[in-house]
Design a protein around this motif. Sequence first.
Motif, PDB file in Angstrom:
ATOM      1  N   PHE A  38       0.813  -1.215   0.000  1.00  0.00           N
ATOM      2  CA  PHE A  38       0.000   0.000   0.000  1.00  0.00           C
ATOM      3  C   PHE A  38       0.850   1.270   0.000  1.00  0.00           C
ATOM      4  O   PHE A  38       0.334   2.377  -0.139  1.00  0.00           O
ATOM      5  CB  PHE A  38      -0.969   0.020   1.193  1.00  0.00           C
ATOM      6  CG  PHE A  38      -0.297   0.062   2.540  1.00  0.00           C
ATOM      7  CD1 PHE A  38       0.201   1.242   3.065  1.00  0.00           C
ATOM      8  CD2 PHE A  38      -0.173  -1.104   3.293  1.00  0.00           C
ATOM      9  CE1 PHE A  38       0.808   1.279   4.310  1.00  0.00           C
ATOM     10  CE2 PHE A  38       0.434  -1.079   4.544  1.00  0.00           C
ATOM     11  CZ  PHE A  38       0.926   0.118   5.045  1.00  0.00           C
ATOM     12  N   GLY A  39       2.177   1.129   0.116  1.00  0.00           N
ATOM     13  CA  GLY A  39       3.042   2.311   0.151  1.00  0.00           C
ATOM     14  C   GLY A  39       3.548   2.757  -1.200  1.00  0.00           C
ATOM     15  O   GLY A  39       4.320   3.711  -1.289  1.00  0.00           O
ATOM     16  N   PHE A  40       3.084   2.107  -2.281  1.00  0.00           N
ATOM     17  CA  PHE A  40       3.644   2.393  -3.602  1.00  0.00           C
ATOM     18  C   PHE A  40       3.408   3.826  -4.066  1.00  0.00           C
ATOM     19  O   PHE A  40       4.141   4.352  -4.906  1.00  0.00           O
ATOM     20  CB  PHE A  40       3.070   1.419  -4.645  1.00  0.00           C
ATOM     21  CG  PHE A  40       1.643   1.698  -5.027  1.00  0.00           C
ATOM     22  CD1 PHE A  40       1.345   2.538  -6.077  1.00  0.00           C
ATOM     23  CD2 PHE A  40       0.604   1.122  -4.316  1.00  0.00           C
ATOM     24  CE1 PHE A  40       0.026   2.802  -6.424  1.00  0.00           C
ATOM     25  CE2 PHE A  40      -0.715   1.367  -4.655  1.00  0.00           C
ATOM     26  CZ  PHE A  40      -1.003   2.208  -5.714  1.00  0.00           C
ATOM     27  N   PHE A  41       2.371   4.492  -3.537  1.00  0.00           N
ATOM     28  CA  PHE A  41       2.028   5.834  -4.012  1.00  0.00           C
ATOM     29  C   PHE A  41       2.833   6.929  -3.311  1.00  0.00           C
ATOM     30  O   PHE A  41       2.768   8.103  -3.707  1.00  0.00           O
ATOM     31  CB  PHE A  41       0.529   6.098  -3.794  1.00  0.00           C
ATOM     32  CG  PHE A  41       0.131   6.137  -2.337  1.00  0.00           C
ATOM     33  CD1 PHE A  41       0.160   7.325  -1.637  1.00  0.00           C
ATOM     34  CD2 PHE A  41      -0.258   4.973  -1.682  1.00  0.00           C
ATOM     35  CE1 PHE A  41      -0.202   7.370  -0.292  1.00  0.00           C
ATOM     36  CE2 PHE A  41      -0.620   5.007  -0.342  1.00  0.00           C
ATOM     37  CZ  PHE A  41      -0.582   6.205   0.349  1.00  0.00           C
ATOM     38  N   LEU A  42       3.621   6.583  -2.294  1.00  0.00           N
ATOM     39  CA  LEU A  42       4.366   7.588  -1.536  1.00  0.00           C
ATOM     40  C   LEU A  42       5.487   8.191  -2.388  1.00  0.00           C
ATOM     41  O   LEU A  42       6.058   7.527  -3.243  1.00  0.00           O
ATOM     42  CB  LEU A  42       4.934   6.954  -0.261  1.00  0.00           C
ATOM     43  CG  LEU A  42       3.873   6.536   0.763  1.00  0.00           C
ATOM     44  CD1 LEU A  42       4.484   5.690   1.878  1.00  0.00           C
ATOM     45  CD2 LEU A  42       3.176   7.757   1.352  1.00  0.00           C
ATOM     46  N   PRO A  43       5.828   9.458  -2.143  1.00  0.00           N
ATOM     47  CA  PRO A  43       6.756  10.195  -3.024  1.00  0.00           C
ATOM     48  C   PRO A  43       8.228   9.942  -2.712  1.00  0.00           C
ATOM     49  O   PRO A  43       8.953  10.835  -2.262  1.00  0.00           O
ATOM     50  CB  PRO A  43       6.379  11.657  -2.751  1.00  0.00           C
ATOM     51  CG  PRO A  43       5.956  11.658  -1.314  1.00  0.00           C
ATOM     52  CD  PRO A  43       5.256  10.332  -1.092  1.00  0.00           C
ATOM     53  N   GLY A  44       8.713   8.735  -2.977  1.00  0.00           N
ATOM     54  CA  GLY A  44      10.072   8.376  -2.601  1.00  0.00           C
ATOM     55  C   GLY A  44      11.161   9.221  -3.230  1.00  0.00           C
ATOM     56  O   GLY A  44      12.075   9.695  -2.549  1.00  0.00           O
ATOM     57  N   ASP A  45      11.097   9.469  -4.547  1.00  0.00           N
ATOM     58  CA  ASP A  45      12.154  10.210  -5.234  1.00  0.00           C
ATOM     59  C   ASP A  45      12.239  11.659  -4.750  1.00  0.00           C
ATOM     60  O   ASP A  45      13.309  12.138  -4.370  1.00  0.00           O
ATOM     61  CB  ASP A  45      11.919  10.183  -6.751  1.00  0.00           C
ATOM     62  CG  ASP A  45      11.988   8.778  -7.317  1.00  0.00           C
ATOM     63  OD1 ASP A  45      12.951   8.067  -7.012  1.00  0.00           O
ATOM     64  OD2 ASP A  45      11.062   8.385  -8.055  1.00  0.00           O
ATOM     65  N   SER A  46      11.115  12.354  -4.784  1.00  0.00           N
ATOM     66  CA  SER A  46      11.121  13.744  -4.342  1.00  0.00           C
ATOM     67  C   SER A  46      11.406  13.850  -2.850  1.00  0.00           C
ATOM     68  O   SER A  46      12.019  14.824  -2.391  1.00  0.00           O
ATOM     69  CB  SER A  46       9.789  14.423  -4.676  1.00  0.00           C
ATOM     70  OG  SER A  46       8.695  13.703  -4.138  1.00  0.00           O
ATOM     71  N   LEU A  47      11.007  12.848  -2.079  1.00  0.00           N
ATOM     72  CA  LEU A  47      11.280  12.842  -0.637  1.00  0.00           C
ATOM     73  C   LEU A  47      12.782  12.815  -0.380  1.00  0.00           C
ATOM     74  O   LEU A  47      13.300  13.583   0.439  1.00  0.00           O
ATOM     75  CB  LEU A  47      10.616  11.625   0.011  1.00  0.00           C
ATOM     76  CG  LEU A  47      10.740  11.542   1.534  1.00  0.00           C
ATOM     77  CD1 LEU A  47       9.690  12.416   2.193  1.00  0.00           C
ATOM     78  CD2 LEU A  47      10.578  10.100   2.013  1.00  0.00           C
ATOM     79  N   LEU A  48      13.499  11.947  -1.075  1.00  0.00           N
ATOM     80  CA  LEU A  48      14.951  11.839  -0.898  1.00  0.00           C
ATOM     81  C   LEU A  48      15.655  13.112  -1.341  1.00  0.00           C
ATOM     82  O   LEU A  48      16.568  13.611  -0.671  1.00  0.00           O
ATOM     83  CB  LEU A  48      15.484  10.641  -1.677  1.00  0.00           C
ATOM     84  CG  LEU A  48      15.142   9.275  -1.101  1.00  0.00           C
ATOM     85  CD1 LEU A  48      15.440   8.169  -2.118  1.00  0.00           C
ATOM     86  CD2 LEU A  48      15.923   9.019   0.184  1.00  0.00           C
ATOM     87  N   PHE A  49      15.248  13.631  -2.486  1.00  0.00           N
ATOM     88  CA  PHE A  49      15.860  14.860  -2.996  1.00  0.00           C
ATOM     89  C   PHE A  49      15.672  16.012  -2.011  1.00  0.00           C
ATOM     90  O   PHE A  49      16.620  16.724  -1.664  1.00  0.00           O
ATOM     91  CB  PHE A  49      15.258  15.214  -4.352  1.00  0.00           C
ATOM     92  CG  PHE A  49      15.729  16.527  -4.901  1.00  0.00           C
ATOM     93  CD1 PHE A  49      16.990  16.642  -5.459  1.00  0.00           C
ATOM     94  CD2 PHE A  49      14.919  17.645  -4.848  1.00  0.00           C
ATOM     95  CE1 PHE A  49      17.441  17.868  -5.965  1.00  0.00           C
ATOM     96  CE2 PHE A  49      15.347  18.866  -5.352  1.00  0.00           C
ATOM     97  CZ  PHE A  49      16.606  18.975  -5.912  1.00  0.00           C
ATOM     98  N   LEU A  50      14.443  16.196  -1.536  1.00  0.00           N
ATOM     99  CA  LEU A  50      14.159  17.286  -0.604  1.00  0.00           C
ATOM    100  C   LEU A  50      14.780  17.043   0.769  1.00  0.00           C
ATOM    101  O   LEU A  50      15.099  17.985   1.488  1.00  0.00           O
ATOM    102  CB  LEU A  50      12.650  17.491  -0.482  1.00  0.00           C
ATOM    103  CG  LEU A  50      12.002  18.162  -1.695  1.00  0.00           C
ATOM    104  CD1 LEU A  50      10.483  18.094  -1.601  1.00  0.00           C
ATOM    105  CD2 LEU A  50      12.455  19.614  -1.809  1.00  0.00           C
ATOM    106  N   ALA A  51      14.973  15.779   1.132  1.00  0.00           N
ATOM    107  CA  ALA A  51      15.679  15.484   2.383  1.00  0.00           C
ATOM    108  C   ALA A  51      17.116  15.982   2.288  1.00  0.00           C
ATOM    109  O   ALA A  51      17.668  16.538   3.252  1.00  0.00           O
ATOM    110  CB  ALA A  51      15.660  13.984   2.653  1.00  0.00           C
ATOM    111  N   GLY A  52      17.739  15.796   1.112  1.00  0.00           N
ATOM    112  CA  GLY A  52      19.083  16.325   0.903  1.00  0.00           C
ATOM    113  C   GLY A  52      19.112  17.833   1.002  1.00  0.00           C
ATOM    114  O   GLY A  52      20.029  18.414   1.603  1.00  0.00           O
ATOM    115  N   VAL A  53      18.095  18.498   0.434  1.00  0.00           N
ATOM    116  CA  VAL A  53      18.002  19.953   0.558  1.00  0.00           C
ATOM    117  C   VAL A  53      17.851  20.342   2.023  1.00  0.00           C
ATOM    118  O   VAL A  53      18.428  21.340   2.486  1.00  0.00           O
ATOM    119  CB  VAL A  53      16.809  20.490  -0.264  1.00  0.00           C
ATOM    120  CG1 VAL A  53      16.616  21.985  -0.029  1.00  0.00           C
ATOM    121  CG2 VAL A  53      17.005  20.206  -1.750  1.00  0.00           C
ATOM    122  N   GLY A  54      17.096  19.526   2.781  1.00  0.00           N
ATOM    123  CA  GLY A  54      16.885  19.792   4.203  1.00  0.00           C
ATOM    124  C   GLY A  54      18.143  19.644   5.047  1.00  0.00           C
ATOM    125  O   GLY A  54      18.178  20.104   6.188  1.00  0.00           O
ATOM    126  N   ALA A  55      19.158  19.002   4.494  1.00  0.00           N
ATOM    127  CA  ALA A  55      20.437  18.864   5.203  1.00  0.00           C
ATOM    128  C   ALA A  55      21.442  19.922   4.762  1.00  0.00           C
ATOM    129  O   ALA A  55      22.550  19.987   5.296  1.00  0.00           O
ATOM    130  CB  ALA A  55      21.020  17.470   4.954  1.00  0.00           C
TER     131      ALA A  55
END
Length: 221
Positions: A38-55
Amino acid sequence: MNTAMTAAMNVLDAQSLIAAFGLAGILIILFVETGLLFGFFLPGDSLLFLAGVGASGAAAEVFDQPGFHLSLTALLIGAPLCATAGAQLGHLLGARIGPKLFARPESRLFKQEYVHKAEAYFARYGAGKAVVLARFLPVVRTFLNPVAGVLGMRAGQFLLWNLLGGCLWTVGLILLGYQLGDSLKGSIDSYLLPAVVLIIVLSLVPVLIEAIRSRRAAESQ
């Protein structure tokens, strides 16, 4: 708009998820997206990219929270581990439960075609290459893991390719976001949305190509 409706809409918004739940939320989402169907719709790619921006040095500017900052070290260690653990769980469920895992009715979120696409990808590229490449394909990276278990790929073999793919995917996107955030600090607002859109589009291109190929193959039969 009430709070519950706003929260439901923001499930697909990586920036809102990171701002609300921080590092723990990022790691949980990575585990769920790669480990549970059920987690397939979660935004994995943009999440990782923005996590890098958050660091990066642009974290407070992007997330509009004074003092907001994620640990790059924690991301580079935790993200690959959670992505790998989630995929390994998916493989285990596929191996233990088998076809029962996919014997569920069609719904707005779950479609049998997702399973068929993962199986076709596995058959086309072979075990190891498919596990690595699937990391960069939304939906496929969720469903390929249990499919690998159903098809009898050994857990040890799966772990090796799973770890490689998980590291390339998570570390690559995190560092990309980190470098962009540091280099464009002070003016990142002009570039952030186009960058996120570009990442999402690039991640969907292989899926669209595969869909076109499958449609042409079906029409030629």
